[in-house]
Enzyme design. Structure first.
Site, short mmCIF file in Angstrom:
data_model
loop_
_atom_site.label_atom_id
_atom_site.label_comp_id
_atom_site.label_asym_id
_atom_site.label_seq_id
_atom_site.Cartn_x
_atom_site.Cartn_y
_atom_site.Cartn_z
N HIS A 161 0.98 -0.96 0.09
CA HIS A 161 -0.04 0.02 0.08
C HIS A 161 1.02 1.32 0.17
O HIS A 161 0.42 2.44 -0.03
CB HIS A 161 -0.91 0.18 1.32
CG HIS A 161 -1.95 -0.93 1.19
ND1 HIS A 161 -2.82 -1.10 0.16
CD2 HIS A 161 -2.26 -2.07 2.04
CE1 HIS A 161 -3.66 -2.28 0.44
NE2 HIS A 161 -3.33 -2.64 1.62
N ASP A 195 -2.64 -10.52 -2.54
CA ASP A 195 -3.29 -9.79 -1.23
C ASP A 195 -4.83 -9.78 -1.61
O ASP A 195 -5.16 -9.37 -2.56
CB ASP A 195 -2.65 -8.58 -0.86
CG ASP A 195 -2.88 -8.34 0.65
OD1 ASP A 195 -2.10 -8.58 1.71
OD2 ASP A 195 -3.88 -7.60 0.74
C1 SP5 Z 1 -1.02 -5.25 4.00
C2 SP5 Z 1 -2.61 -5.08 4.19
O1 SP5 Z 1 -3.34 -6.31 4.23
N1 SP5 Z 1 -3.20 -4.01 4.70
C3 SP5 Z 1 -4.58 -3.80 4.91
C4 SP5 Z 1 -4.98 -2.54 5.67
C5 SP5 Z 1 -6.57 -3.02 6.01
N2 SP5 Z 1 -6.83 -1.81 6.78
C6 SP5 Z 1 -8.34 -1.75 7.05
C7 SP5 Z 1 -8.93 -2.86 7.74
C8 SP5 Z 1 -10.02 -2.30 8.63
C9 SP5 Z 1 -9.99 -3.27 9.80
N3 SP5 Z 1 -11.25 -3.59 10.31
C10 SP5 Z 1 -10.86 -4.61 11.25
C11 SP5 Z 1 -12.19 -5.53 11.44
C12 SP5 Z 1 -11.85 -6.36 12.72
N4 SP5 Z 1 -12.84 -7.40 12.78
ZN ZN Z 2 -4.33 -7.03 2.52
#
Ligand code: SP5
Ligand code: ZN
Length: 348
Positions: A161, A195
């Site tokens: 990212h 991914d």
């Molecule tokens: C490298 C990679 O896979 N980065 C992913 C970034 C995603 N970030 C946002 C995720 C939102 C988190 N939601 C959490 C739900 C937990 N149950």
């Molecule tokens: Zn990811």
């Protein structure tokens, strides 16, 4: 008969000193998913499979290699974050929507100029861990240039990212981008991103590049991170036009359908491009039990996918990206890597 070659696994224990504590997700403060347990799970699994894997510390990455991909401001910001108190995670909260480009990256309060989400904290250990993570990717690529057919970077924190001057999505330096840039010096490179999330950083770094084909298979950005990009309409720009492919897959896709989509859409594009190397942005958050992704791949599916990618016959630098069901992350990484070994004919 010489023993079958073991696959190098690059990792430095210093990567474990970075411990992000929480993220703000949709207004809620949650325990950070990118924990050290992820890398520890992978280390334990490859350690157990030592007949197939050889864990090595990478050579340090020269600052010039990081500067080739990322802006000086971003590097200065991470250096400034090294001065934060040891127990402090800094989450940018103010973003320069009205004014851009004149931020002072040594002022941590202006970190929002270089950040695009609220999930990716800076602390005193960020720079060291991210630099070693990038070093793993560079070492994997360097090994390929010397003739090794498969190398794995246990890159953590992840990278796909991260853009030239933006961190986010738990990513600080674009590790797969570092590998691609290293390999690009000796040929054409395809970056295949499996991914669950769109690899916006890698797409952006090579958007105008016709020597690097970027392909990402991911969940629908209308519903999933990073939301603002990852659409099929993003095809590359200038001479890079036609060299970026976004394959948006349906929600809850299973392994059989995932592999079918890969074979129908990714494989022909890779063959047409005639690359010399393949960089695999190896996120495992497509796993059926992943708490963030919503695809339904099993451990066996990761083996099959690896086998199919290996069978293309290109040297592969596999760079670890996401994957948040830490308890099974190690076995899934080993399944993918064993699949790659089988496909490449390294397994027996
Ligand atoms: C490298 C990679 O896979 N980065 C992913 C970034 C995603 N970030 C946002 C995720 C939102 C988190 N939601 C959490 C739900 C937990 N149950
Ligand atoms: Zn990811």
């Amino acid at each position: 008969m010489p023993a079958r070659p073991r696959t190098p696994v690059f990792f430095n224990e210093l990567q474990l000193e970075f411990k992000p504590r929480y993220e703000w997700a949709f207004g809620e403060k949650i325990t950070h998913p990118e924990t050290t347990a992820r890398a520890e799970s992978i280390l334990a699994a490859v350690g157990q499979a030592h007949e197939d894997f050889d864990i090595r510390v990478p050579a340090p990455i020269p600052a010039s290699a990081l500067r080739g991909l990322h802006s000086m401001q971003l590097l200065n910001l991470y250096a400034a974050a090294e001065q934060l108190p040891g127990d402090k995670d800094f989450h940018p909260t103010v973003f320069p929507k009205l004014k851009r480009g004149e931020g002072d990256p040594t002022n941590i309060h202006q970190a929002g100029a270089y950040c695009f989400d609220s999930g990716t904290p800076l602390n005193a250990q960020t720079l060291s861990a991210a630099t070693w993570s990038a070093a793993c990717a560079r070492a994997a690529a360097t090994t390929l240039r010397k003739g090794t057919k498969l190398a794995y970077a246990l890159s953590r924190p992840p990278g796909h990212h991260a853009q030239r001057d933006l961190f986010g999505g738990y990513c600080y330096f674009n590790n797969a981008g570092i590998a691609a840039k290293t390999l690009r010096r000796s040929g054409r490179v395809v970056v295949l991103d499996i991914d669950f999330h769109h690899g916006n950083g890698t797409q952006d770094l090579f958007l105008r590049d016709d020597k690097v084909l970027t392909i990402s298979l991911h969940g629908d950005p209308r519903e999933y991170f990073p939301f603002f990009c990852g659409y099929a309409s993003e095809v590359g720009e200038g001479r890079g036009r036609g060299h970026n492919i976004n394959l948006v897959l349906e929600s809850e896709i299973d392994g059989a359908h995932y592999l079918a989509a890969f074979e129908a859409h990714a494989l022909p594009a890779i063959e047409l491009f005639e690359p010399d190397y393949l960089v695999l942005a190896a996120g495992l958050d497509t796993y059926e039990r992943d708490p963030i992704g919503n695809f339904k791949l099993t451990t066996e599916d990761f083996f099959r996918l690896g086998e199919r990618i290996g069978a293309i016959g290109l040297p592969v630098a596999a760079i670890q990206e996401g994957g948040y069901y830490a308890a099974h992350l190690g076995r899934n990484a080993v399944a993918l890597l064993r699949g790659l070994r089988a496909g490449l004919g390294l397994a027996d």
